[in-house]
Write an enzyme that holds these catalytic residues in place. Sequence first.
Site, PDB file in Angstrom:
ATOM      1  N   LYS A 117      11.050  -1.721 -12.609  1.00  0.00           N
ATOM      2  CA  LYS A 117       9.651  -0.962 -13.365  1.00  0.00           C
ATOM      3  C   LYS A 117      10.251  -0.610 -14.921  1.00  0.00           C
ATOM      4  O   LYS A 117       9.438  -0.704 -15.669  1.00  0.00           O
ATOM      5  CB  LYS A 117       9.014   0.270 -12.677  1.00  0.00           C
ATOM      6  N   LYS A 199       8.144 -11.226  -5.989  1.00  0.00           N
ATOM      7  CA  LYS A 199       6.797 -10.605  -5.225  1.00  0.00           C
ATOM      8  C   LYS A 199       5.702 -10.582  -5.693  1.00  0.00           C
ATOM      9  O   LYS A 199       5.364 -10.584  -6.940  1.00  0.00           O
ATOM     10  CB  LYS A 199       7.332  -9.080  -4.707  1.00  0.00           C
ATOM     11  N   LYS A 202       0.155  -6.578  -7.838  1.00  0.00           N
ATOM     12  CA  LYS A 202      -1.067  -6.324  -8.417  1.00  0.00           C
ATOM     13  C   LYS A 202      -0.785  -6.016 -10.037  1.00  0.00           C
ATOM     14  O   LYS A 202      -1.789  -6.321 -10.759  1.00  0.00           O
ATOM     15  CB  LYS A 202      -1.825  -5.410  -7.659  1.00  0.00           C
TER      16      LYS A 202
HETATM   17  P1  ATP Z   1       2.492  -2.592  -8.474  1.00  0.00           P
HETATM   18  O1  ATP Z   1       2.384  -3.847  -8.909  1.00  0.00           O
HETATM   19  O2  ATP Z   1       1.541  -1.553  -8.973  1.00  0.00           O
HETATM   20  O3  ATP Z   1       3.705  -1.970  -8.005  1.00  0.00           O
HETATM   21  P2  ATP Z   1       2.186  -3.919  -5.802  1.00  0.00           P
HETATM   22  O4  ATP Z   1       1.059  -4.781  -5.833  1.00  0.00           O
HETATM   23  O5  ATP Z   1       3.507  -4.374  -5.742  1.00  0.00           O
HETATM   24  O6  ATP Z   1       1.609  -2.645  -6.764  1.00  0.00           O
HETATM   25  P3  ATP Z   1       1.959  -1.459  -3.985  1.00  0.00           P
HETATM   26  O7  ATP Z   1       0.821  -0.865  -4.135  1.00  0.00           O
HETATM   27  O8  ATP Z   1       3.488  -1.161  -4.514  1.00  0.00           O
HETATM   28  O9  ATP Z   1       1.553  -2.884  -4.378  1.00  0.00           O
HETATM   29  O10 ATP Z   1       2.151  -2.045  -2.277  1.00  0.00           O
HETATM   30  C1  ATP Z   1       1.254  -1.629  -1.482  1.00  0.00           C
HETATM   31  C2  ATP Z   1       1.533  -1.769  -0.167  1.00  0.00           C
HETATM   32  O11 ATP Z   1       1.612  -3.355   0.199  1.00  0.00           O
HETATM   33  C3  ATP Z   1       3.113  -1.402   0.183  1.00  0.00           C
HETATM   34  O12 ATP Z   1       3.215  -1.161   1.531  1.00  0.00           O
HETATM   35  C4  ATP Z   1       3.868  -2.715  -0.033  1.00  0.00           C
HETATM   36  O13 ATP Z   1       5.002  -2.667   0.637  1.00  0.00           O
HETATM   37  C5  ATP Z   1       2.856  -3.722   0.356  1.00  0.00           C
HETATM   38  N1  ATP Z   1       3.058  -4.911  -0.450  1.00  0.00           N
HETATM   39  C6  ATP Z   1       2.772  -4.903  -1.824  1.00  0.00           C
HETATM   40  N2  ATP Z   1       2.933  -6.389  -2.218  1.00  0.00           N
HETATM   41  C7  ATP Z   1       3.544  -6.870  -1.333  1.00  0.00           C
HETATM   42  C8  ATP Z   1       3.820  -8.172  -1.187  1.00  0.00           C
HETATM   43  N3  ATP Z   1       3.903  -9.165  -1.874  1.00  0.00           N
HETATM   44  N4  ATP Z   1       4.165  -8.609   0.180  1.00  0.00           N
HETATM   45  C9  ATP Z   1       4.136  -7.817   1.294  1.00  0.00           C
HETATM   46  N5  ATP Z   1       3.861  -6.681   1.285  1.00  0.00           N
HETATM   47  C10 ATP Z   1       3.486  -6.211  -0.061  1.00  0.00           C
END
Ligand code: ATP
Length: 335
Positions: A117, A199, A202
């Site tokens: 980040k 990964k 969002k």
């Molecule tokens: P940001 O982009 O704001 O960091 P994010 O999309 O990576 O957000 P988080 O809000 O950080 O998602 O994660 C929400 C939950 O979903 C967490 O438990 C995370 O481990 C899970 N998660 C997020 N993205 C994935 C993914 N691509 N695969 C599996 N689990 C995920």
Amino acid sequence: MANEVQKKRILSGIQPSGDLTLGSYLGAIRNWAALADKYDCYYMLADMHTITVRQVPAELRRHTLTQLATYIACGLDPEKNVLFVQSHVPAHAQLAWVLDCYTMFGELSRMTQFKDKSAKNADNINAGLFTYPALMAADILLYQADLVPVGGDQKQHVEICRDIAGRFNGIYGEVFKIPEPYIPQVGARVMSLTSPENKMSKSDKDQNGCVYMLEKPEDILRKFKKAVTDSEASVRFDPANKPGVSNLMQIYSAATGRSFEAIESEFAGHGYGDFKAAVGEAVVELLRPIREETERLLADKAYLQSVYRDGAEKAARVANRTVGKVYKKVGFIDR
Ligand code: ATP
Ligand code: LTN
């Protein structure tokens, strides 16, 4: 009642930083609903974590409400689960400060999410982004959680939480329960459809790599049609050499419950076109009822408000007890 006291406790949360993705659903939320009968469950909307990256205030409010509606639409019954907004429970900020003082600069510097980040937000590497894991540790330890159901990317944060709790307990006695991460077998790491080495996230700028939970079916189908594969034209699970196809297989398996072997034989001799269309359709059907229910709930703001108010009250009751204990241990005078 006696039975309830003995139930193990679960806490998890997601940042309302954008529209939830298929990754957050398969990696996290989907696995939560099934836990309600066996465990005492707390699910949070981590809005305080969200402002570690600059947000548009009106958007943060909209994302928070939408995410709450989505939690409920995914089967998290507010009667059986405590659903709450992190900033509504001041104990999170109170414990986070104390834990900041028991968290080391070196261990925070090693966090993968911080490195990712800060590379993505080079103009705003703020102290909150750096101490993010101490706030997350507070979230978990306030509730004396036994289990923390998250996707694979959050394992490191649960581990640092265990280290912080162990360090604190080492000095003051058994104040905190040491939590365990709880990571699903399939869907723990859903990758981007356009760059399967990253990964699905969002906050990703590339909208085509990411499938949103509330997205229209035609957009979902289009994104799967365009998903990156390889030139071999064979549906086979091999994450190292075929990351795109393996990711699609994971998604298909998570959406339909089919094993990798079954998927390989289903598409033996077919081109990727058929395979990608089938994955897209399976995801559309998986998400359709959730989207419809979320939309219905979002039209009832008074109901959503009653859910988060009630949730904050229940959460604060447990959290304040832990803060009281911690304040006493560190030597703060009782009010
Ligand atoms: P940001 O982009 O704001 O960091 P994010 O999309 O990576 O957000 P988080 O809000 O950080 O998602 O994660 C929400 C939950 O979903 C967490 O438990 C995370 O481990 C899970 N998660 C997020 N993205 C994935 C993914 N691509 N695969 C599996 N689990 C995920
Ligand atoms: N860091 C997590 C969100 C989060 C969380 C938590 C998860 C904040 N506090 C406590 C589990 C437990 C994320 O980015 N997904």
